[in-house]
Design a protein around this motif. Structure first.
Motif, PDB file in Angstrom:
ATOM      1  N   ALA A 220     -13.017   0.950   7.049  1.00 58.97           N
ATOM      2  CA  ALA A 220     -14.309   0.655   6.435  1.00 58.97           C
ATOM      3  C   ALA A 220     -14.864   1.902   5.749  1.00 58.97           C
ATOM      4  O   ALA A 220     -15.410   1.830   4.633  1.00 58.97           O
ATOM      5  N   PHE A 221     -14.713   3.043   6.398  1.00 61.00           N
ATOM      6  CA  PHE A 221     -15.166   4.312   5.828  1.00 61.00           C
ATOM      7  C   PHE A 221     -14.450   4.595   4.509  1.00 61.00           C
ATOM      8  O   PHE A 221     -15.068   4.891   3.486  1.00 61.00           O
ATOM      9  N   GLY A 222     -13.128   4.499   4.534  1.00 60.24           N
ATOM     10  CA  GLY A 222     -12.341   4.782   3.340  1.00 60.24           C
ATOM     11  C   GLY A 222     -12.571   3.806   2.207  1.00 60.24           C
ATOM     12  O   GLY A 222     -12.461   4.159   1.031  1.00 60.24           O
ATOM     13  N   THR A 223     -12.910   2.564   2.548  1.00 56.91           N
ATOM     14  CA  THR A 223     -13.105   1.535   1.522  1.00 56.91           C
ATOM     15  C   THR A 223     -14.428   1.679   0.804  1.00 56.91           C
ATOM     16  O   THR A 223     -14.497   1.517  -0.424  1.00 56.91           O
ATOM     17  N   TYR A 224     -15.491   2.007   1.526  1.00 55.75           N
ATOM     18  CA  TYR A 224     -16.828   1.843   0.949  1.00 55.75           C
ATOM     19  C   TYR A 224     -17.618   3.115   0.668  1.00 55.75           C
ATOM     20  O   TYR A 224     -18.600   3.053  -0.080  1.00 55.75           O
TER      21      TYR A 224
ATOM     22  N   ILE B 190      -8.008 -10.508   0.414  1.00 57.81           N
ATOM     23  CA  ILE B 190      -7.050  -9.455   0.064  1.00 57.81           C
ATOM     24  C   ILE B 190      -6.672  -8.658   1.316  1.00 57.81           C
ATOM     25  O   ILE B 190      -5.491  -8.417   1.592  1.00 57.81           O
ATOM     26  N   MET B 191      -7.692  -8.280   2.074  1.00 60.31           N
ATOM     27  CA  MET B 191      -7.435  -7.511   3.283  1.00 60.31           C
ATOM     28  C   MET B 191      -6.762  -8.358   4.361  1.00 60.31           C
ATOM     29  O   MET B 191      -5.930  -7.861   5.131  1.00 60.31           O
ATOM     30  N   ALA B 192      -7.124  -9.645   4.421  1.00 62.19           N
ATOM     31  CA  ALA B 192      -6.487 -10.537   5.396  1.00 62.19           C
ATOM     32  C   ALA B 192      -5.000 -10.674   5.111  1.00 62.19           C
ATOM     33  O   ALA B 192      -4.175 -10.719   6.039  1.00 62.19           O
ATOM     34  N   ALA B 193      -4.639 -10.745   3.834  1.00 65.43           N
ATOM     35  CA  ALA B 193      -3.221 -10.826   3.459  1.00 65.43           C
ATOM     36  C   ALA B 193      -2.477  -9.582   3.919  1.00 65.43           C
ATOM     37  O   ALA B 193      -1.363  -9.670   4.472  1.00 65.43           O
ATOM     38  N   MET B 194      -3.090  -8.419   3.697  1.00 64.91           N
ATOM     39  CA  MET B 194      -2.475  -7.169   4.153  1.00 64.91           C
ATOM     40  C   MET B 194      -2.323  -7.170   5.673  1.00 64.91           C
ATOM     41  O   MET B 194      -1.276  -6.773   6.207  1.00 64.91           O
ATOM     42  N   LEU B 195      -3.349  -7.648   6.376  1.00 59.09           N
ATOM     43  CA  LEU B 195      -3.316  -7.696   7.835  1.00 59.09           C
ATOM     44  C   LEU B 195      -2.201  -8.613   8.327  1.00 59.09           C
ATOM     45  O   LEU B 195      -1.423  -8.247   9.219  1.00 59.09           O
ATOM     46  N   ILE B 196      -2.098  -9.801   7.749  1.00 63.29           N
ATOM     47  CA  ILE B 196      -1.073 -10.761   8.156  1.00 63.29           C
ATOM     48  C   ILE B 196       0.323 -10.185   7.929  1.00 63.29           C
ATOM     49  O   ILE B 196       1.205 -10.275   8.795  1.00 63.29           O
TER      50      ILE B 196
ATOM     51  N   ILE C 105     -11.907  -6.909   6.853  1.00 61.97           N
ATOM     52  CA  ILE C 105     -12.377  -8.277   6.653  1.00 61.97           C
ATOM     53  C   ILE C 105     -13.856  -8.461   6.987  1.00 61.97           C
ATOM     54  O   ILE C 105     -14.604  -9.098   6.231  1.00 61.97           O
ATOM     55  N   LEU C 106     -14.308  -7.895   8.115  1.00 59.07           N
ATOM     56  CA  LEU C 106     -15.675  -8.158   8.574  1.00 59.07           C
ATOM     57  C   LEU C 106     -16.774  -7.488   7.730  1.00 59.07           C
ATOM     58  O   LEU C 106     -17.741  -8.161   7.354  1.00 59.07           O
TER      59      LEU C 106
ATOM     60  N   VAL D 220     -22.648  -3.474  12.627  1.00 57.59           N
ATOM     61  CA  VAL D 220     -21.508  -4.254  13.120  1.00 57.59           C
ATOM     62  C   VAL D 220     -20.356  -3.322  13.494  1.00 57.59           C
ATOM     63  O   VAL D 220     -19.748  -3.459  14.563  1.00 57.59           O
ATOM     64  N   ALA D 221     -20.067  -2.361  12.628  1.00 58.64           N
ATOM     65  CA  ALA D 221     -18.979  -1.411  12.897  1.00 58.64           C
ATOM     66  C   ALA D 221     -19.277  -0.570  14.136  1.00 58.64           C
ATOM     67  O   ALA D 221     -18.378  -0.299  14.949  1.00 58.64           O
ATOM     68  N   MET D 222     -20.525  -0.160  14.278  1.00 57.44           N
ATOM     69  CA  MET D 222     -20.919   0.659  15.429  1.00 57.44           C
ATOM     70  C   MET D 222     -20.700  -0.104  16.740  1.00 57.44           C
ATOM     71  O   MET D 222     -20.136   0.438  17.701  1.00 57.44           O
TER      72      MET D 222
END
Length: 463
Positions: free
Chosen positions: A30-34, A285-291, A174-175, A194-196
């Motif tokens: 999440a940090f790296g993405t946003y 997109i992230m869900a596909a990577m996760l799967i 995803i979240l 949420v992340a915390m």
């Protein structure tokens, strides 16, 4: 397999250890993405102020990691009772999510007149986050080769830890976008909460798995009595850098970090400016990577057992990762990007499956060569060089956005700016990964025979 040290940890204990990885990966992705996107595209802070701020963060990070590795690689007053790693893992891991939340809660001010305030907040909060992350991760990763001694146990523990870590990575991808609305600052604060909470809960679950074995603690304290002298920070760093395979792995790690941080940080730009979709579109997109990643981990672990060659499996994974990155240079279809990320995720599973086993092989090589365990120093050096990857990502964004005319805080971007986004989504990562594969193939020398010899010698030395 008779030369290997005995496996003695329950699967549930390995799973508990893996929850610490889940906690870390959720916050890290999440940090790296946003962070870059939030300060540039949402707040509208000048791209070079963001770049300089994040480079300062990366330099601090680079210095901080090996220093923490060295400073914590010694006994403390609490070591005999609690171990030398467990208290520090908790001290860094439990509040790490809170520091992430602070990054997305800057003072409300104009990005032009209050630029220095935002710049200072970015530096302060990211460095606080890194301090806690380094304290956690250097000790968490150093615990692995000491706690899990045999090749079979390391691969099993790595498989469980990687599965949970990748699940954390996927959930961290995803979240947060489900709570984010482009243009709404409060939604970023909400995802930070949420992340915390996620980070705190998973770290509590990780407590049993991050505890050190009494036997390992006793062996460590006994080893100090046999050889109490301790080298200097500079001396131990020089010793580590004399191991050619470690140097090859450092290059691999730097290029991997540059590639993946560039790709992941590009996704919000792709969603908003190329595909013109809401932030929630990031989820698929992230869900596909996760799967792709989770589904592939058992296959990579099976492949590792079949070949019994961590070097070969890692090389296959990195090469395939570079190949499957290339379509992202030109794709502008949401569906095709999802499919590509599914395939790319499958190669990422190989990296994750082999990361700790390969690093453990390097630590074993150092133990045999220098007759002492210095996992903290090695993991600190690894994280130091990993920050170079972050600097490459930050500089590539700042340079590309400047050259292609990306306008901070603007709702739409020019066609040349969109080309720039494709460059740091696909082209830069592909080049980095091919360089990584070439260097690792050429200079990493820990073949199966050498690994087995090292483990037998460690058993004989009782280290």
């Amino acid at each position: 397999m008779g030369n290997e040290l005995e496996s003695e940890h329950a699967t549930s204990n390995m799973a508990s250890y893996g929850f610490a990885s889940m906690s870390r990966e959720f916050v890290q992705i999440a940090f790296g993405t946003y962070v870059f996107f939030y300060y540039e595209a949402e707040i509208g802070l000048n791209v070079w102020l963001i770049g300089i701020g994040l480079i300062i963060f990366a330099i601090y990070n680079a210095i901080n990691d090996p220093l923490i590795g060295y400073l914590t690689n010694r006994p403390f007053k609490f070591t005999k009772k609690w171990g030398r790693r467990f208290p520090l893992i908790m001290l860094g891991g439990l509040p790490m999510g809170f520091s992430y939340f602070l990054v997305f809660a800057p003072p409300t001010t104009d990005p032009n007149t209050g630029a220095l305030v935002l710049f200072g907040w970015l530096i302060f909060t990211t460095c606080l986050y890194d301090t806690l992350h380094s304290l956690f991760y250097v000790n968490f990763s150093s615990l692995f080769p000491d706690k899990f001694r045999s090749q079979s146990e390391r691969r099993k523990a790595a498989g469980i830890q990687i599965t949970l870590g990748v699940l954390g990575l996927g959930l961290g991808s995803i979240l947060p976008p489900l709570f984010i609305n482009f243009g709404d600052f409060q939604s970023y604060i909400l995802q930070g909460i949420v992340a915390m909470l996620f980070g705190l809960i998973t770290m509590i679950i990780a407590i049993p798995g991050c505890r050190e074995d009494k036997k390992s603690i006793e062996k460590y304290l006994e080893s100090l009595e046999k050889k109490p002298e301790r080298g200097t920070f500079v001396g131990e760093t020089k010793n580590a850098l004399k191991i050619t395979s470690f140097l090859a792995f450092l290059v691999l790690y730097v290029m991997y970090q540059a590639a993946t941080t560039s790709m992941i940080a590009s996704i919000p730009y792709v969603i908003r400016f190329i595909l013109d979709l809401p932030a929630s579109a990031t989820t698929l997109i992230m869900a596909a990577m996760l799967i792709g990643t989770i589904a592939s981990v058992p296959l990579w672990i099976k492949l590792a057992h079949r070949y019994n060659d961590n070097r070969k499996v890692m090389l296959i994974a990195i090469t395939l990762m570079a190949i499957f990155t290339s379509p992202l240079i030109f794709l502008e279809s949401y569906i095709l990007i999802i499919i590509t990320m599914l395939l790319w995720g499958a190669t990422l599973g190989g990296w994750w499956s082999m990361l700790f086993p390969v690093m453990s092989d390097i630590v074993d090589e150092s133990v045999v060569r220098y007759q002492k365990r210095e996992e903290g120093t090695y993991n600190g050096i690894l994280q130091f060089f990993g920050r170079l990857g972050n600097i490459i990502q930050v500089l590539s964004f700042a340079i590309v956005h400047t050259l292609t005319g990306f306008v901070e805080g603007q709702e739409t971007q020019s066609s040349s700016a969109l080309v720039g986004i494709h460059m740091h989504l696909g082209l830069v990562p592909m080049i980095c990964l091919f360089i990584a594969a070439l260097v690792f193939w050429k200079w990493y020398k820990l073949i199966p025979e050498r690994v087995t010899q090292n483990q037998q010698k460690i058993k004989e030395m009782d280290l």
